[in-house]
Design a protein around this motif. Structure first.
Motif, PDB file in Angstrom:
ATOM      1  N   ARG A 293       0.845  -1.033   0.020  1.00  0.00           N
ATOM      2  CA  ARG A 293       0.010   0.191  -0.010  1.00  0.00           C
ATOM      3  C   ARG A 293       0.950   1.275  -0.104  1.00  0.00           C
ATOM      4  N   GLY A 294       1.908   1.076  -0.471  1.00  0.00           N
ATOM      5  CA  GLY A 294       2.699   2.491  -0.862  1.00  0.00           C
ATOM      6  C   GLY A 294       3.998   2.642  -0.154  1.00  0.00           C
TER       7      GLY A 294
ATOM      8  N   ALA B  50      16.165  10.859   8.638  1.00  0.00           N
ATOM      9  CA  ALA B  50      14.981  11.043   9.050  1.00  0.00           C
ATOM     10  C   ALA B  50      14.369  12.187   7.878  1.00  0.00           C
ATOM     11  N   ILE B  51      13.470  12.015   7.303  1.00  0.00           N
ATOM     12  CA  ILE B  51      12.851  12.928   6.134  1.00  0.00           C
ATOM     13  C   ILE B  51      11.388  13.178   6.314  1.00  0.00           C
ATOM     14  N   GLY B  52      10.707  13.034   7.762  1.00  0.00           N
ATOM     15  CA  GLY B  52       9.676  13.406   8.091  1.00  0.00           C
ATOM     16  C   GLY B  52       8.266  12.619   7.633  1.00  0.00           C
ATOM     17  N   LYS B  53       7.371  13.129   7.013  1.00  0.00           N
ATOM     18  CA  LYS B  53       5.983  12.329   7.121  1.00  0.00           C
ATOM     19  C   LYS B  53       5.659  11.927   5.942  1.00  0.00           C
ATOM     20  N   ALA B  54       4.770  10.884   5.441  1.00  0.00           N
ATOM     21  CA  ALA B  54       4.288  10.468   4.215  1.00  0.00           C
ATOM     22  C   ALA B  54       3.214  10.003   4.608  1.00  0.00           C
ATOM     23  N   ARG B  55       2.241   9.878   3.279  1.00  0.00           N
ATOM     24  CA  ARG B  55       0.928   9.559   3.439  1.00  0.00           C
ATOM     25  C   ARG B  55       0.603   8.580   2.322  1.00  0.00           C
ATOM     26  N   SER B  56      -0.211   7.773   2.226  1.00  0.00           N
ATOM     27  CA  SER B  56      -0.837   6.904   1.279  1.00  0.00           C
ATOM     28  C   SER B  56      -2.055   6.688   1.448  1.00  0.00           C
ATOM     29  N   ARG B  57      -2.905   6.649   0.247  1.00  0.00           N
ATOM     30  CA  ARG B  57      -4.314   6.267   0.195  1.00  0.00           C
ATOM     31  C   ARG B  57      -4.597   5.530  -1.042  1.00  0.00           C
TER      32      ARG B  57
ATOM     33  N   TYR C 155      -6.056  -5.694  -8.263  1.00  0.00           N
ATOM     34  CA  TYR C 155      -6.073  -4.356  -8.888  1.00  0.00           C
ATOM     35  C   TYR C 155      -5.708  -3.245  -7.635  1.00  0.00           C
ATOM     36  N   ALA C 156      -4.802  -2.440  -7.960  1.00  0.00           N
ATOM     37  CA  ALA C 156      -4.567  -1.153  -6.724  1.00  0.00           C
ATOM     38  C   ALA C 156      -4.456   0.040  -7.490  1.00  0.00           C
ATOM     39  N   TYR C 157      -5.142   0.885  -6.940  1.00  0.00           N
ATOM     40  CA  TYR C 157      -4.900   2.469  -7.068  1.00  0.00           C
ATOM     41  C   TYR C 157      -4.161   2.913  -6.034  1.00  0.00           C
ATOM     42  N   THR C 158      -2.905   3.536  -6.088  1.00  0.00           N
ATOM     43  CA  THR C 158      -2.267   3.836  -4.893  1.00  0.00           C
ATOM     44  C   THR C 158      -1.751   5.418  -5.106  1.00  0.00           C
ATOM     45  N   ASP C 159      -1.998   6.189  -4.056  1.00  0.00           N
ATOM     46  CA  ASP C 159      -1.355   7.664  -4.286  1.00  0.00           C
ATOM     47  C   ASP C 159      -0.564   7.761  -2.943  1.00  0.00           C
ATOM     48  N   ALA C 160       0.817   7.803  -3.006  1.00  0.00           N
ATOM     49  CA  ALA C 160       1.656   7.422  -1.949  1.00  0.00           C
ATOM     50  C   ALA C 160       2.560   8.875  -2.319  1.00  0.00           C
TER      51      ALA C 160
ATOM     52  N   ILE D   7       6.699   3.739  -6.375  1.00  0.00           N
ATOM     53  CA  ILE D   7       5.201   3.522  -6.256  1.00  0.00           C
ATOM     54  C   ILE D   7       4.451   3.710  -7.641  1.00  0.00           C
ATOM     55  N   PRO D   8       3.989   3.099  -8.176  1.00  0.00           N
ATOM     56  CA  PRO D   8       2.920   3.308  -9.214  1.00  0.00           C
ATOM     57  C   PRO D   8       1.497   3.661  -8.750  1.00  0.00           C
ATOM     58  N   ASP D   9       0.758   4.637  -9.433  1.00  0.00           N
ATOM     59  CA  ASP D   9      -0.659   4.758  -9.275  1.00  0.00           C
ATOM     60  C   ASP D   9      -1.423   3.566  -9.498  1.00  0.00           C
TER      61      ASP D   9
END
Length: 733
Positions: free
Chosen positions: A121-122, A577-584, A604-609, A633-635
């Motif tokens: 999941r990214g 350390a590079i901080g924060k990240a988000r994946s949805r 199938y997966a759509y990932t926005d990381a 990480i692909p969309d």
């Protein structure tokens, strides 16, 4: 081991042919699946009873840890399973290739092909260590054992989403659990295979389950593989021995011991270079290291001991211990990543390289105990899970390096350890003398306890609450700087979930969880990292159709994590350390048997990381901005496969085909360098030669697509394998 009869709704069997898998002793998930799904009050109708009578099976095995007794559609979590039959059909040899079958998992940088690294999941873990998968519920993937072979694997479980509140120390995107083939009590059977594939690769594999007495069985699994690869001058050798011993200590107790002994010998290979976006800068077969560096060797020795005792049909105890030692050692000649030191950017053909040596070792020990059962409080049914574990992991890293100077008009090719891309002459210059840049011992010790209660409020509605408390100590001993580091932290990670049976074929679920993963090590100045923390939320719908022959899950999720680390290329072996990240994203998994006997597998997966912090990338001084995509990480990611079984003459036969599409993805953090999308097609089949011997074959990358598995920078790009054909014989007894 206690034998019992369980009713299993076919809709709760997640993969095709899992009914066959479920009856095998030592198939842990089968026991979890064997519990009734959504118990209803009131008498069962006659037609319902008739429809279920043929589904009753007998299960003899060990329960899966951290899971409890639940059907898959009762779990507020997306879970995908890749069983050994699918792996066998596709002639897959490595865990990385098996994980390609699930779209939620994508490849990451593999240390020159010497370890497994993937994102779920990214999100990926520490780039300086292999991805931490589980083996039979034990943390077991963090050492330096080479890429995992599929020999001895019964099933690969992709446990998606916020499960850290029970598992602990997992990535918020999910965890990979490998369930190994166990000794099956009271049976004797086996298989042996010999195969030949492209690039002159030969592989032999055997699996023999031997009933020594009525209560003692040994299962002996081994493999050996040797041959060339599609990369110039690169050959590889692999072997492993993976026995399992099962002992029945009465009707209610089983003891299982598993041993692992593996070795990989292969040159360290960073792949190809891509100059100014030209993926044809060099042929995909061109090796840019030095054959004279020899093989890098990775080996592992591991032990697992598990005891299960059933107090009753509803209460059981699991106790286990594991220990694993690994070693990775060798030398390599790698392309220089810093632009000012890279002559390739001056004349377009002279590749400046570093000379590197590595000796990495690890030691990993785990103890755990867990009790699971159920009870009633008035009309409410409680299914509880409670346990604790202790985890000790140390890694000793010795790394030396030579790197050339900044490129000027007077810099010689010898000083830059240059390889001419157009006319490579290996061994042209003496091997440079390296100096130590990393000599460090990292020790991580964690103790945790967890509890979970899933409550049936009505016939259709269930809620899950739980949490995990962890106390961890991290110690860093930097022998070069004599700067010690130490950090101790504790944390409680809660979880909650809800499941609602909307109709007989459909159930809805939602889940929330928090977690942490201890960031092992320190930065180049000796500062010990804070742990990585995460929050996860997901919701979805689960489908059971065609009388249980077709199952699926549709899920949406959002994950956030802080204290994310990245590799510090200027100081190899260190992170920053590079901080924060988000994946949805959104995911869809379908599998089952369609009319006319066609087996279907679709993922199938759509990932926005993306990054969520503004920070200067320490590797190449690029500015990372909020919204920048995470590397590799692909969309969009799609895998679909169809298989048809039939009779040819008087022999059973099978034909199948599959397709994987992977979208464009970032090939370097903080820049516009992008790996192109690709579509890979595969075909496979088998036919019986005699009653006990079958001929099998496959062709992967049927149309010989040029594709790229992962990238770290334009000078470290891993090309994908060209068309690969396999043919072999398999005997069963």
């Amino acid at each position: 081991m206690r034998r019992g009869r369980y009713r299993v709704a076919e809709g709760d069997i997640h993969l095709r042919r899992s009914m066959r898998t479920a009856v095998l002793a030592g198939a842990p998930l089968a026991v979890a699946l064997s519990c009734p799904a959504f118990a209803r009050s009131g008498p069962e109708q006659p037609d319902e009873r008739a429809g279920r009578e043929h589904e009753e099976i007998t299960v003899t095995g060990v329960r899966q840890p951290y899971r409890g007794n639940f059907a898959l559609r009762e779990i507020p979590q997306a879970i995908a399973t890749i069983d050994d039959s699918i792996i066998e059909e596709n002639a897959i040899l490595r865990l990385t290739d098996a994980l390609d079958l699930n779209a939620s998992v994508v490849r990451q940088n593999t240390l020159g092909g010497l370890w497994d690294s993937f994102a779920v999941r990214g999100f990926v873990g520490d780039e300086n260590l292999p991805s931490g998968y589980l083996v039979n519920g034990f943390n077991a993937g963090r050492g330096f054992s080479g890429q995992r072979d599929v020999a001895g694997i019964e099933r690969v479980e992709v446990l998606k989403g916020p499960a850290a509140a029970v598992l602990g120390r997992g990535e918020p995107g999910g965890s990979i659990n490998i369930v190994t083939k166990q000794a099956e009590l009271g049976r004797s059977f086996g298989t042996a295979s010999l195969q030949y594939r492209s690039f002159d690769t030969v592989r032999a594999e055997g699996d023999a389950n031997l009933a020594l007495t009525g209560n003692v069985t040994a299962r002996l699994i081994g493999y050996a593989e040797s041959g060339d690869t599609f990369r110039d001058t690169v050959e590889q050798k692999r072997w492993g021995f993976l026995p399992s011993i099962g002992v029945g200590l009465g009707d209610a107790t089983r003891l299982t011991y598993d041993f692992e002994w593996t070795r990989v010998e292969v040159p360290f290979d960073r792949g190809i270079v891509v100059l100014n976006g030209d993926f044809d800068t060099v042929p995909r077969s061109r090796f840019l290291g030095e054959p004279g560096d020899g093989d890098t060797v990775a080996r592992a020795t591991g032990h697992q001991l598990r005891l299960q005792h059933d107090f009753s049909d509803t209460w059981s105890l699991l106790v286990g211990a594991s220990h694993r030692d690994t070693l990775l050692t060798g030398a390599s000649s790698d392309a220089e990543t810093v632009r000012s030191r890279q002559k390739l950017y001056v004349d377009g053909r002279s590749l400046s390289r570093q000379r590197r040596t590595r000796r990495y070792t690890s030691e990993h020990s785990v103890l755990r105990a867990e009790i699971a059962g159920e009870f009633m409080t008035g009309p409410l049914r409680h299914r509880v899970l409670a346990g604790g574990d202790f985890d000790y992991f140390d890694t000793d890293q010795m790394f030396t390096r030579y790197r050339g100077p900044v490129v000027t008009a007077t810099t010689t090719d010898r000083a830059g350890y240059v390889l001419d891309l157009r006319n490579p002459v290996y061994g042209r210059y003496p091997v440079p003398v390296t100096t130590p840049t990393t000599n460090r011992l990292d020790v991580q010790r964690t103790a945790g306890a967890y509890v979970q209660d899933q409550i049936s409020l009505t016939d259709r509605l269930q809620v899950r609450i739980g949490g995990r408390y962890d106390d961890f100590l991290l110690r860093v001993d930097n022998r070069l700087t004599s700067v010690p580091g130490r950090r101790r932290r504790s944390r409680f990670s809660p979880q909650a979930g809800i499941v609602y049976e909307l109709t007989a074929p459909l159930s809805l679920y939602a889940a929330y969880g928090e977690g942490y993963r201890a960031n092992i090590g320190a930065d180049a100045t000796g500062n010990v990292f804070e742990p990585e923390t995460s929050r996860s939320i997901e919701a979805g719908v689960k489908l059971t159709a065609l009388g249980g022959r077709l199952t699926g899950t549709l899920a949406v999720y959002q994950l956030q994590k802080s204290n994310v680390l990245a590799t510090d290329t200027l100081n190899p072996g260190f992170s920053v350390a590079i901080g924060k990240a988000r994946s949805r994203g959104v995911e869809l998994d379908l599998n089952g048997r369609l009319p006319d006997g066609v087996d279907l597998l679709l993922s199938y997966a759509y990932t926005d990381a993306e990054a969520r912090s503004r920070v200067l990338d320490p590797n190449f001084s690029f500015q990372i901005e909020p919204g920048d995509p995470l590397i590799n990480i692909p969309d969009h990611n799609l895998n679909v496969q169809a298989t048809k079984r039939f009779t040819l003459g008087q022999r059973d036969a099978m034909l199948g085909a599959g397709l994987q599409y992977l979208g464009r993805r970032s090939g370097e953090t903080g820049t516009g360098f992008t790996l192109p999308s690709h579509t890979l097609v595969r075909v496979f089949g088998q036919i019986g030669v005699t009653d006990d011997v079958e001929l099998f074959g496959s062709v992967a990358n049927l149309f010989d697509e040029h594709w790229y598995a992962n990238s770290y920078s334009p000078v470290w790009v891993q090309p994908g394998t060209p068309r690969t054909a396999t043919i072999g014989l398999r005997a069963r007894f």
